[in-house]
Design a protein around this motif. Structure first.
Motif, PDB file in Angstrom:
ATOM      1  N   ASP A 445       0.820  -1.211   0.000  1.00 16.36           N
ATOM      2  CA  ASP A 445       0.000   0.000   0.000  1.00 16.36           C
ATOM      3  C   ASP A 445       0.856   1.263   0.000  1.00 16.36           C
ATOM      4  N   PHE A 446       2.018   1.192   0.630  1.00 12.56           N
ATOM      5  CA  PHE A 446       2.909   2.349   0.707  1.00 12.56           C
ATOM      6  C   PHE A 446       4.345   1.852   0.862  1.00 12.56           C
ATOM      7  N   GLY A 447       5.309   2.766   0.709  1.00 14.45           N
ATOM      8  CA  GLY A 447       6.703   2.377   0.603  1.00 14.45           C
ATOM      9  C   GLY A 447       7.421   2.114   1.903  1.00 14.45           C
ATOM     10  N   ASP A 448       6.933   1.139   2.652  1.00 12.59           N
ATOM     11  CA  ASP A 448       7.585   0.733   3.892  1.00 12.59           C
ATOM     12  C   ASP A 448       7.349  -0.762   4.088  1.00 12.59           C
ATOM     13  N   PRO A 449       8.343  -1.532   4.555  1.00 12.65           N
ATOM     14  CA  PRO A 449       8.166  -2.976   4.725  1.00 12.65           C
ATOM     15  C   PRO A 449       6.970  -3.362   5.586  1.00 12.65           C
ATOM     16  N   ILE A 450       6.609  -2.502   6.522  1.00 11.28           N
ATOM     17  CA  ILE A 450       5.513  -2.847   7.418  1.00 11.28           C
ATOM     18  C   ILE A 450       4.192  -2.984   6.666  1.00 11.28           C
ATOM     19  N   SER A 451       4.088  -2.341   5.501  1.00  9.41           N
ATOM     20  CA  SER A 451       2.883  -2.475   4.691  1.00  9.41           C
ATOM     21  C   SER A 451       2.690  -3.915   4.234  1.00  9.41           C
ATOM     22  N   ASP A 452       3.793  -4.629   4.009  1.00  9.07           N
ATOM     23  CA  ASP A 452       3.734  -6.045   3.651  1.00  9.07           C
ATOM     24  C   ASP A 452       3.674  -6.927   4.890  1.00  9.07           C
ATOM     25  N   LEU A 453       4.572  -6.677   5.817  1.00 13.46           N
ATOM     26  CA  LEU A 453       4.737  -7.566   6.966  1.00 13.46           C
ATOM     27  C   LEU A 453       3.496  -7.614   7.852  1.00 13.46           C
ATOM     28  N   ASN A 454       2.747  -6.506   7.905  1.00 13.47           N
ATOM     29  CA  ASN A 454       1.514  -6.476   8.705  1.00 13.47           C
ATOM     30  C   ASN A 454       0.564  -7.610   8.350  1.00 13.47           C
ATOM     31  N   VAL A 455       0.552  -8.000   7.074  1.00 15.31           N
ATOM     32  CA  VAL A 455      -0.420  -8.967   6.571  1.00 15.31           C
ATOM     33  C   VAL A 455      -0.276 -10.324   7.245  1.00 15.31           C
ATOM     34  N   LEU A 456       0.924 -10.639   7.719  1.00 12.84           N
ATOM     35  CA  LEU A 456       1.169 -11.950   8.305  1.00 12.84           C
ATOM     36  C   LEU A 456       1.209 -11.919   9.829  1.00 12.84           C
TER      37      LEU A 456
END
Length: 542
Positions: A445-456
């Motif tokens: 959604d935005f340019g930070d790893p947490i945008s991906d990592l949150n999903v798991l």
């Protein structure tokens, strides 16, 4: 983006770039009009109201006709748009105060105000919002309670201090909050338009006003083509060289190719066999974006992949290079981390986050067989049948057959059953846990790893595989709370979380998101970004 998460691979696509002319070609600007750009979209517009729809085609269109607080420049850096400058938070990272530029206007001549942002955000976070994107507001004061229906949208931590001053209060520091403002869901909506058009707001192009470089025209709510016309009230109109952008729905790659050859498209997205056959075409460019296609594994009790050794065995047996070079053949690259390359640079190391956390674990069939044998013994099974869940599009089925053959040919006593069904059925199976493997896709959604990592994270609604690791959750929670404003600790948490995924393998990254485009060689000045939609507002022909 929620509505981009499980899209077919042909719909989507590390560094932003401005495309220059690359060699001579007989194709000229479409229709010999150097002030009109002809683009395609992969599907219909459903609504231009972000409180009702948050899909790819809508966001593509709104990115070129509306603006939020910031834009992204050709170097992928935040630059002011509706805001007068890129602000720094106060109150320990929990308060952002934005000043709206005085010369910002809507296409009806009204000034853009702080209240236009307040109303827009309240509408989108409301439980009655139909976009399914309310979760993106989590972290803003009271957003969680509003989404759960426990508080009213009017309590959201966003306030107009005066007509040109917007204040946002967060529940906890979010160092990536400014980056989130590039999302169209955070764009303002004209207060005048909302009052005038009511529930019809955004249902057609003439049922709303625009604050960007272009106004949308000729979209009735159901037709398959529309125009973007230069907005005379745009504050930066001197830098807008095009008079018009046309958009039409093109769902077939062969049709897109033909339209490009006929000079009726300046940018054609091609997929599947069409893309494979044109990989050496001099007008072909690869649009790489911060998304990863992967295998989601089901870690629920009584499922084979509850066992870590079985998960690791599958990850080691897949020949990803053969997948991208022989099965896809469209410019895609193999992936080894859930966070995509090009998403973010770790400021504490100046390295690409995906590169620095890459486990660099090569395919190893012998080791995979050992782990597989050990895993079967641990779950007290002599053989397993794995249900592979995917959508029914050709490329998805091709990937499924590749995975099936890799597992069945190399891991003894393994059987893979492919269930290729419509997307709606895929979602139902995911929600009920009726799968062992699922072909998934995640686009940041935005340019930070947490945008991906949150999903798991264990409590995330999109964590369909039910991955649950205390250390992983702890690192994300620390990053969101006490370490959010401490850069070195924050990024250490990010690295530790990705490394935990590398170890546990609840998802197996397969390949990165790449889109093949045929481009008019005279087209210049537009921006392709790793996150967000392509920006054609400053495009021109040369």
């Amino acid at each position: 983006m929620k509505h981009k998460k499980i899209l077919a691979p042909f719909l989507i696509v590390a560094t932003a770039l401005t495309l220059a002319a690359c060699g001579n070609n007989s194709q000229n600007s479409s229709n010999n009009d150097d002030k009109t750009l002809h683009l395609m979209q992969s599907g219909e517009l459903m609504s231009l109201d972000t409180a009702k729809q948050a899909n790819l085609n809508e966001f593509n269109t709104l990115t070129n006709s509306m603006e939020g607080l910031y834009r992204s420049n050709k170097k992928n850096q935040l630059v002011p748009a509706m805001a007068t400058k890129v602000v720094k938070p106060t109150d320990n990272g929990c308060v952002y105060t934005y000043h709206i530029r005085k010369d910002a206007k809507w296409s009806n001549g009204d000034p853009v105000t702080a209240e236009d942002f307040v109303r827009s955000w309240r509408r989108s976070v409301s439980p009655t919002s139909q976009s399914g994107y309310g979760y993106i507001f989590k972290g803003i004061e009271n957003a969680d309670q509003i989404i759960d229906g426990k508080k009213k949208p009017s309590t959201l931590g966003v306030k107009a201090l005066n007509s040109k001053t917007l204040q946002v209060k967060l529940d906890y520091p979010m160092p990536y909050f400014n980056k989130m403002q590039l999302l169209p869901i955070f764009f303002p909506q004209s207060t005048t338009a909302l009052k005038k058009f009511g529930n019809q707001y955004g249902s057609a192009s003439n049922k709303m006003y625009y604050n960007g470089a272009f106004e949308i025209k000729n979209w009735t709510g159901s037709n398959l083509s529309w125009n973007l016309v230069k907005n005379k009230d745009y504050y930066d109109k001197k830098d807008i060289k095009l008079n018009k952008i046309t958009m039409q729905v093109v769902k077939d790659a062969n049709t897109a190719h033909q339209l490009f050859q006929d000079n009726k498209l300046d940018d054609a997205v091609i997929t599947g066999p069409t893309a494979q056959g044109l990989q050496k075409n001099k007008n072909l460019y690869h649009y790489k974006r911060a998304g990863v296609y992967y295998l989601r594994l089901n870690l629920r009790n009584n499922r084979p992949f509850r066992n870590r050794n079985l998960r690791r065995a599958v990850s080691l047996v897949l020949n990803k290079e053969n997948l991208v070079n022989k099965v896809l053949s469209d410019g895609s690259k193999s992936a080894n981390t859930f966070v995509a390359p090009g998403l973010a640079i770790d400021p504490t190391t100046n390295k690409d986050f995906s590169v620095e956390t890459d486990p660099h674990e090569a395919r190893d069939v012998a080791k995979a067989k050992q782990l597989w044998k050990k895993g079967l013994k641990e779950i007290n099974q002599k053989k397993v049948t794995l249900k592979y869940n995917t959508d029914d599009q050709t490329i998805s089925k091709n990937v499924a057959q590749f995975v099936q053959s890799q597992i069945e040919e190399n891991l003894p006593k393994a059987n893979v059953e492919i269930h290729a069904v419509p997307t709606k059925n895929v979602q139902n199976d995911l929600a009920s846990g009726n799968f062992d493997m699922n072909f998934g896709f995640w686009f940041a959604d935005f340019g930070d790893p947490i945008s991906d990592l949150n999903v798991l994270q264990s409590d995330n609604v999109s964590n369909y595989g039910k991955y649950n690791n205390a250390n992983y959750d702890r690192n994300l929670n620390l990053a969101k709370t006490q370490n959010a404003t401490q850069e070195s600790k924050y990024w250490a948490n990010m690295r530790a979380a990705q490394q935990q995924l590398n170890k546990d393998m609840p998802v197996i990254p397969l390949y990165t998101m790449t889109e093949s485009h045929l481009l008019n060689p005279k087209l210049k000045g537009f921006y392709w970004h790793p996150v967000g939609e392509a920006d054609y507002t400053r495009a021109y022909f040369k």
